[in-house]
Write an enzyme that holds these catalytic residues in place. Structure first.
Site, PDB file in Angstrom:
ATOM      1  CB  ALA A  50      48.820  66.333  11.117  1.00 47.15           C
ATOM      2  CB  ALA A  51      49.997  60.975  13.597  1.00 49.48           C
ATOM      3  CB  CYS A  52      46.422  61.588   8.692  1.00 49.22           C
ATOM      4  SG  CYS A  52      47.897  61.880   7.749  1.00 49.22           S
ATOM      5  CG  HIS A  53      50.239  57.197  10.469  1.00 48.41           C
ATOM      6  ND1 HIS A  53      50.865  58.420  10.481  1.00 48.41           N
ATOM      7  CD2 HIS A  53      50.793  56.490  11.469  1.00 48.41           C
ATOM      8  CE1 HIS A  53      51.774  58.416  11.446  1.00 48.41           C
ATOM      9  NE2 HIS A  53      51.739  57.263  12.066  1.00 48.41           N
ATOM     10  NE  ARG A  54      51.239  57.903  15.831  1.00 53.30           N
ATOM     11  CZ  ARG A  54      52.096  58.846  16.170  1.00 53.30           C
ATOM     12  NH1 ARG A  54      51.668  59.983  16.668  1.00 53.30           N
ATOM     13  NH2 ARG A  54      53.378  58.655  16.019  1.00 53.30           N
TER      14      ARG A  54
END
Length: 98
Positions: A50-54
């Site tokens: 889950a790319a929370c940094h995106r």
DNA sequence: GCTTTGACTCTCG
DNA sequence: TCGAGAGCCAAAG
């Protein structure tokens, strides 16, 4: 499936070199819980999947990151996303609207 | 079941 | 352009 689980599912749909906003995610879930989306990322158990940094703020700013904003920016730049002063430079270009 | 908290957004000066 | 204030929802205590 709880609210945050849905959030994580959406996060996994974000392709490389693209970003999205908390607002968009909330809208996709049919709600306006922007802040709850942030909470979901905070408790995100699907770390790199889950790319929370995106996920950034609606105005193109990176917002805050618990694990260190600098790290995330480095990751984004590595994907072709230019970040300057905590803000996405070509925001309209890299914005992923699902 | 009410209160607090948060990786947020919008509006106004 | 920027900061402050108000409003919003879900999860945890």
């Amino acid at each position: 499936m709880s609210f945050q689980e849905k959030v994580w599912e959406l996060l996994k749909q974000i392709p490389e070199g693209k970003v999205t906003t908390y607002k968009i995610i909330a809208e996709k879930l049919g709600t306006k819980a922007y802040r709850a989306v942030g909470n979901a990322c905070h408790n995100n158990p699907y770390a790199p999947e889950a790319a929370c940094h995106r996920v950034v703020n609606s105005n193109g700013k990176t917002g805050g990151f618990r694990t260190g904003i600098k790290e995330k920016i480095g990751l984004l730049e590595n994907e072709g996303i230019e970040v300057e002063n905590g803000r996405i430079k070509n925001f309209d270009k890299v914005l992923f609207r699902f």
